[in-house]
Write an enzyme that holds these catalytic residues in place. Structure first.
Site, short mmCIF file in Angstrom:
data_model
loop_
_atom_site.label_atom_id
_atom_site.label_comp_id
_atom_site.label_asym_id
_atom_site.label_seq_id
_atom_site.Cartn_x
_atom_site.Cartn_y
_atom_site.Cartn_z
N GLY A 318 0.84 -1.20 0.00
CA GLY A 318 0.00 0.00 0.00
C GLY A 318 0.87 1.25 0.00
O GLY A 318 1.98 1.27 -0.55
N SER A 319 0.38 2.25 0.67
CA SER A 319 1.06 3.56 0.64
C SER A 319 2.45 3.52 1.25
O SER A 319 3.22 4.46 1.08
CB SER A 319 0.21 4.58 1.38
OG SER A 319 -1.07 4.63 0.81
N ALA A 320 2.76 2.47 1.96
CA ALA A 320 4.08 2.38 2.58
C ALA A 320 5.19 2.37 1.53
O ALA A 320 6.35 2.60 1.85
CB ALA A 320 4.17 1.13 3.47
N ILE A 321 4.82 2.15 0.27
CA ILE A 321 5.85 2.08 -0.79
C ILE A 321 6.11 3.46 -1.41
O ILE A 321 7.01 3.64 -2.23
CB ILE A 321 5.42 1.08 -1.89
CG1 ILE A 321 6.67 0.54 -2.62
CG2 ILE A 321 4.46 1.73 -2.87
CD1 ILE A 321 6.36 -0.50 -3.65
#
Lengths: 624, 383
Positions: A318-321
Site C-alpha cells: 500500500g502507501s508504505a511504498i
C-alpha cells in the site's frame, strides 16, 4: 583249533579296517578343527565380538538458544519417567498397586505395563509414566524401599521458557520422521529430536552435537554385563540470537489477538531485535508429541498460527511504498520535490478512474504533502511519469522483491512487477493503469513485513544496503557468558541515493507522524528525543467495484474479517539519529494509521527505552 | 604268549587280577576327566558349583564301579549278558510307557538321587548281549543268514524303543555299534552293502516317522544360515565360539561366547565348544589325542584277548566310545545334525559317565582275563 585261528586272523584284519576307518573320521574332525580355528578364525573372531559387544549411543544434549543478552530461549530440561524392572520385584502387581497409590495409574496404563513386561526380558526397564512432575518424583523416591524394581529415569527434553512469544522464530523440535532418516544412527534413537522449524531447523546440525558411545558387553539375551569403553559425546553448539527477548515479548503481547507481524531491526547492523508473528503456538507441545486435538486446532485456524507471517506473509505494501516511488522519480531526474498535482479525489485515465483514499481530494499537492497525507492521486501522477521499471529498480535497492537471507525457513521473495515480468508471466503487455496502481503499492506488488522493515532501515541509515541478521554467533557450549559486542557490524554498501533526496524523504516521513496533518500524527511518540518517523499503508484485499463506490463506501468494520484491508506501518526512531526500524502488518486490521501505527509507536518506544543495540551494540554510527 | 590254542584255565586270584589292571588306561581316563572338571569349572564362571563338584563325585563313584566291573570274571559277564540286556530293555519299555517327559522326549527314570537314562544303560547291555550271541556262533555258521536273525533282533528291539522316545542320536549309536560288532564277528561285506542300500531306500519312510523338531534339526544342519535366530542358532553360535578360539584360545575362564550364554548347553552337549574357545585348537587336539589313545588301548586289548567274547566285548565298548566322541565333536563343529550325544568323560551328566566307566571296566576286565578260555556255551561249568 584251526577254526579259531582263521577266525582270529579275520578278526585282526577287520579290527585294522575298523580302527583305520575311525582314524580317518578322527582326522576329519581334526581337519574341521583346523578349518574353523585356524583358517576361518579371524572371521569368527569378528562375529564373536559382534555378538558380544553392543554399541550404545549416548545422546548429546542439544545446544541452547539464547537471546542477545543471554536470556534462555530454548533449553534442555530434565524430564523424569518412572520405570519398572520386573525381575527386581517379586510381585509386579503388588508393586504396581503401591505405585498406583502414589501417582494413580489408570487401568489402561497398567494393562500396557503388564503387556510390555510379558514381551520383554526381565531386566528390561518398562516405562510406566513419562514426564513426571517433581512432586511425583519426590514421592516415588521417598517410597523407594516399598517399591522394588521401580526406578526414576532421567532424560532430557526441550523446553521453550517463553512458549508462544518466539515460537516462529525458534521453531520446535520433534521426533524424527521416516523421511528424515539418513542412516545416521543417532536419528534412529527413539528419544532423539530434530529441529523442525525456525532456528531449530536451520541450525539443527550445529545444535545436535555429537553422539557419544558406550561399548557394552552383552550376553546372549541382551543383558548388559559390563561397560567396556565409553566415549563421551559433544554437546550441541549454542546459538546466540540478535533478538532481545524482552522486546520480542512486548511486541508479542502488544499484538494481542490480531493476525499480525512485527519486525524490529537495528538500521546499522541489521540485527533483528524482534520478529513476531501472531497468533502463535506453543512449541513445547511438539517436544512431547503433539496431541491431535491441538494440531487440529492449529491447522484449522484461519489466522494460520503455524505460519511465520514476518518472513512468509506477502502483502501489498500500500502507501508504505510511496517513499520508494518518490525516490525513483527524484533520483531518475523525472521530478523535483516541488512537482505539484491537483487532487480532486480521483484521476481519469482513458475510461478508467483511479480514486484517492480521500473522497473529496487533497487539492494542490506537492511531494511533501503527498507523503505526509498519503495522497494517492499525487502518486498516480508520479508513477505515470516515472514508469514502472524505474520504480521496480528503486524498490530492489531497498530490498523489496528479493530474498534477504535472514536464515529462516520459508522466507518469501515478494514481488515487484516490471514490464518484462508481466509479459513473461502473464503473457500480456503491461498496462499504464497498472503502473498507477503499483505507484500506491497495490496491484501486483507484494512484500513481506521483513522487507518493509529493511526498506525503512535503508531509508533511515542514510542509504546503506543493510541486511537483516538473526544469529549473532554459534559457539561451543559454555564458551562466553553473554553475547559479546566486539564484532564490528558488516560495512554495508551504499545504495547510492542522493543525500538531498533521502533527507527530503525522511523529512516527509517525519511529517507523517509529527505534524498535525500527517496520517499518523495521533500515533506519534511524544517522549522527547524518541520521536518516530514513518509511513502508513492500507492495502486493499479486494478491488472496490464502481457500484460499491456509487452506493457509498462500506466501512471496513462492517466487512467480513477476511475482506478487510491490511493495516501497514513502516517507521524508524529516533528521528534525529535513527537507530531502529520497524514494520508492522496487521492482516485485515483496517487502516494503517488507526491500527498499525499505534502498534509501531508502542514497539518503537519500548525499543528505545530498552535500547538493546545501545546497551550492547557498537556506537560508531552515532552522529551529532 | 605261547600257543593261542592253550588256555589258562585256572581261576585268577584277586592279587593277580590287580596286578593285571591296565594302569595306563586308568591314567588317560583320569586325565580326560580332569579336563572335564576344569571346563565345567569354567562353565560355571570359575566355580566348582554347580557342575564340577558333582561331576567329581560321580567320577569317583564311576571309578569304583569301573574297578569292580574290571575285577569280575569275564565269564560272569558272559553268563549274565542276556539278563542285563533284558533288564535294560525292560527299563526302556518302562520309560516308553511311564517315563518322565523331559525336553520333549521320554528318556529318564526319576530315581530321586538322579535321573536314570535307560538308553545309556542299553549301550553297554547291547554290546554284552551281541558279544555273547556271536561268541556262541561258530565261525562257519556266521555265513548263514538264519544265524543273524537273533542278533539282528537284539539290535532292532532297543533301537526301535529309543527311536520312539525319540532319541535319534542314541538310536543311531546303537545301530552303528551293533553293526561294528556284526562286522567284527565276520559277517560278509556284501551283506553290509545290502543293509546299507536297504537303509538308504528306507530314508523317505524313516523321515515320515521323525518328529518336527528332528526334521528341523536335520534341515537346519544342511543350511544353518537359513534360520540364524531359530533352529540354526545353536550351530552358528557354536561355530563362532570355536572359531574365535583360534590356535591358542582365549585362555582359561576367558571364553566370551560360552560365558555370555551364546553357546547353548555349554556344560553338557556343547562342552567341547567351551574347551576349544578357551584353549584353542591346541586344547581341542590335546583332548582328541587322549581319546585316540583310549581307542588304541581298546583295539589293543581286543587283539590281546584270546576268547571271542572278550574280543567282541572290547571292540563293542571301544566303538561305542568312539561314536560318542565322533558324533559329539562333529555335531558341535557343524558336521552332523544336532543330536543329544554327550562328550565322553567331559560333559556334565551322571548316566553317561557311569555307562562309560562301566564300559571301560568291562574293557579292563577283558584285558585282565585275556588269557581265560571261555566255552562256547556260557552255562558250561567246565572251567
Amino acid at each position: 583249533m584251526y577254526r579259531d585261528r582263521s577266525r582270529y586272523k579275520m578278526f585282526t584284519r577287520r579290527a585294522l579296517m575298523l580302527s583305520g576307518g575311525q582314524a580317518v573320521l578322527l582326522s576329519a574332525l581334526a581337519t574341521r578343527m583346523y578349518y574353523l580355528q585356524v583358517i576361518e578364525s579371524a572371521r569368527y573372531q569378528v562375529l564373536a565380538e559382534e555378538n558380544r559387544i553392543n554399541l550404545r549411543l549416548l545422546l548429546p544434549s542439544r545446544g541452547r538458544i539464547v537471546d542477545r543478552f543471554g536470556v534462555e530461549l530454548a533449553v534442555n530440561e530434565k524430564s523424569y519417567r518412572v520405570v519398572i524392572v520386573s525381575e527386581q520385584t517379586k510381585d509386579v502387581e503388588e508393586t504396581l498397586d503401591k505405585l498406583g497409590a502414589i501417582i494413580s495409574l489408570s487401568d489402561y496404563e497398567r494393562r500396557r505395563v503388564r503387556h510390555e513386561i510379558k514381551r520383554r526380558r526381565g531386566f528390561f526397564p518398562i516405562t510406566v509414566r513419562e514426564n513426571l512432575v517433581w512432586e511425583e518424583v519426590a514421592k516415588i523416591e521417598v517410597n523407594a524401599p516399598d517399591l522394588p524394581g521401580v526406578m526414576i529415569d532421567v532424560g532430557q527434553s526441550r523446553r521453550y521458557p517463553h512458549a508462544a512469544a518466539a515460537a516462529h522464530l525458534l521453531g520446535y523440535v520433534a521426533a524424527v520422521s521416516e523421511a528424515e532418516l539418513t542412516g545416521e544412527p543417532l536419528l534412529a534413537l527413539p528419544e532423539f529430536r530434530v529441529g523442525k522449524d525456525g532456528i531449530e531447523k536451520v541450525h539443527d546440525l550445529r545444535l545436535r552435537g555429537k553422539a557419544g558411545a558406550s561399548e557394552v558387553e552383552v550376553n546372549a539375551i541382551g543383558r548388559a554385563i559390563r561397560e567396556l569403553a565409553r566415549r563421551e559425546g559433544q554437546p550441541g553448539d549454542e546459538v546466540v540470537l540478535s533478538i532481545d527477548m524482552a522486546l520480542q515479548k512486548f511486541a508479542y503481547d502488544r499484538l494481542g489477538d490480531e493476525s499480525a507481524s512485527v519486525v524490529v531491526m537495528d538500521v546499522h547492523s541489521g540485527e533483528v531485535l524482534a520478529l513476531v508473528s501472531t497468533p502463535s503456538f506453543d512449541p513445547n507441545a511438539f517436544t512431547k508429541g503433539i496431541t491431535t486435538a491441538y494440531w487440529r486446532e492449529l491447522t484449522a485456524n484461519l489466522r494460520a498460527p503455524l505460519t511465520n507471517k514476518a518472513v512468509t506473509g506477502q502483502y501489498a505494501p500500500g502507501s508504505a511504498i510511496k517513499m520508494v516511488v518518490a525516490l525513483a522519480a527524484l533520483e531518475g531526474g523525472i521530478l523535483t520535490p516541488d512537482h505539484k498535482v491537483f487532487c480532486k479525489g480521483y484521476i481519469q485515465l482513458g475510461n478508467a478512474r483511479f480514486h484517492c483514499w480521500k473522497k473529496h481530494g487533497h487539492g494542490h499537492t506537492d511531494m511533501y504533502k503527498g507523503i505526509q497525507q498519503s495522497c494517492d492521486v499525487f502518486f498516480y501522477d508520479v508513477a505515470r511519469r516515472t514508469g514502472v521499471d524505474r520504480i521496480a529498480a528503486m524498490a530492489e535497492r531497498f530490498g523489496l522483491g528479493q530474498l534477504l537471507d535472514i536464515g529462516l525457513p520459508g522466507e518469501r521473495r515478494g514481488l515487484i512487477p516490471t514490464r518484462d515480468w508481466k509479459l513473461a508471466n502473464k503473457g500480456v503487455p503491461w498496462q499504464l493503469g497498472e503502473t498507477l496502481i503499483a505507484g500506491i503499492g497495490q496491484g501486483f506488488v507484494l512484500s513481506t513485513p521483513l522487507q518493509l522493515a529493511v526498506m525503512a532501515a535503508r531509508l533511515a541509515n542514510g542509504g546503506r544496503a543493510v541486511k537483516p541478521t538473526l544469529v549473532r554467533s554459534v559457539r561451543r557450549a559454555g564458551e562466553g557468558k553473554t553475547a559479546d559486542t566486539g564484532a564490528e557490524p558488516p560495512d554495508f554498501p551504499e545504495i547510492k541515493i542522493g543525500k538531498a533526496s533521502l533527507e527530503f524523504i525522511t523529512g516527509a516521513m517525519n511529517a507523517v507522524t509529527n505534524t498535525p496533518r500527517g496520517t499518523a500524527y495521533r500515533a506519534r511518540i511524544k517522549e522527547p528525543g524518541m520521536a518516530m518517523a514513518g509511513k502508513t499503508g492500507t492495502s486493499q484485499v479486494r478491488r472496490i467495484s464502481m457500484s460499491e463506490r456509487q452506493s457509498g463506501l462500506i466501512k471496513n468494520k462492517q466487512k467480513p474479517w477476511i475482506e478487510r484491508d491490511h493495516a501497514v506501518f513502516v517507521g524508524f526512531a529516533p528521528v534525529h539519529d535513527p537507530r531502529y526500524a520497524v514494520a508492522v502488518v496487521v492482516e485485515h486490521g483496517g487502516g494503517g494509521s488507526k491500527v498499525a501505527a499505534p502498534i509501531a509507536r508502542d514497539v518503537l518506544l519500548e525499543t528505545q527505552r530498552r535500547d538493546p543495540s545501545g546497551v550492547s551494540g557498537p556506537q560508531r554510527f552515532a552522529r551529532g | 604268549m605261547s600257543d593261542p590254542g592253550e588256555f589258562f584255565h585256572a581261576e585268577m586270584t584277586l592279587r593277580q587280577k590287580l596286578w593285571q589292571i591296565n594302569w595306563g588306561l586308568v591314567v588317560i581316563i583320569c586325565a580326560t576327566a580332569v579336563i572335564g572338571f576344569a571346563v565345567l569349572y569354567s562353565a560355571a564362571n570359575g566355580s566348582i558349583y554347580p557342575w564340577a563338584a558333582r561331576q567329581m563325585v560321580r567320577f569317583s563313584a564311576g571309578l569304583a564301579i569301573m574297578f569292580t566291573v574290571a575285577l569280575i570274571d569275564t565269564r560272569v559277564w558272559l553268563r549274565y549278558a542276556y539278563l542285563i540286556y533284558l533288564g535294560a530293555l525292560a527299563l526302556l519299555a518302562y520309560v516308553d510307557v511311564f517315563g518322565a517327559v523331559g525336553r520333549g522326549a521320554q528318556r529318564w527314570i526319576d530315581l530321586g538321587a538322579f535321573n536314570l537314562q535307560p538308553s545309556e544303560v542299553m549301550k553297554v547291555a547291547l554290546v554284552l548281549a551281541l558279544a555273547r550271541c556271536f561268541h556262541a556262533i561258530r565261525f562257519e555258521e556266521i555265513g548263514r543268514i538264519r544265524y543273524l536273525v537273533w542278533p539282528l533282533a537284539l539290535v532292532a528291539a532297543p533301537a526301535a524303543l529309543v527311536f520312539r522316545q525319540p532319541d535319534l542320536g542314541t538310536a543311531t549309536m546303537l545301530v552303528l555299534a551293533g553293526g561294528a560288532m556284526f562286522f567284527m564277528a565276520g559277517v560278509r561285506f556284501w551283506k553290509f552293502g545290502a543293509v546299507i542300500a536297504g537303509a538308504l531306500a528306507m530314508i523317505p519312510v524313516a523321515w515320515h516317522f521323525l518328529r518336527d523338531y528332528q526334521k528341523q534339526r536335520i534341515l537346519t544342519f544342511f543350511d544353518p544360515e537359513s534360520d540364524p535366530m531359530g533352529a540354526g542358532y545353536h550351530i552358528i553360535q557354536s561355530k563362532i565360539a570355536l572359531g574365535s578360539g583360534g590356535i591358542f584360545g582365549k585362555g582359561f575362564l576367558q571364553g566370551t561366547q560360552s560365558h555370555l550364554n551364546f553357546v547353548p548347553e555349554k556344560q553338557t552337549d556343547f562342552v567341547f565348544t567351551l574347551l576349544a574357545e578357551e584353549f584353542g585348537i591346541i586344547g581341542g587336539l590335546f583332548l582328541l589325542a587322549l581319546y585316540l589313545m583310549l581307542l588304541i588301548y581298546g583295539f589293543a586289548i581286543a587283539m590281546r584277548s584270546r576268547n571271542q567274547f572278550g574280543r567282541l566285548l572290547a571292540v563293542g565298548v571301544t566303538v561305542t566310545f568312539f561314536l560318542y566322541v565322533f558324533i559329539n565333536i562333529a555335531m558341535v563343529m557343524g558336521l552332523l545334525p544336532v543330536v543329544g550325544v554327550p562328550l565322553p568323560l567331559v560333559s556334565y551328566g551322571g548316566t553317561s559317565m557311569l555307562t562309560l566307566l562301566f564300559g571301560f571296566g568291562l574293557l579292563m576286565g577283558v584285558y585282565i582275563h585275556r588269557d581265560i578260555g571261555v566255552d562256547r556255551s556260557a552255562d558250561a561249568e567246565t572251567l
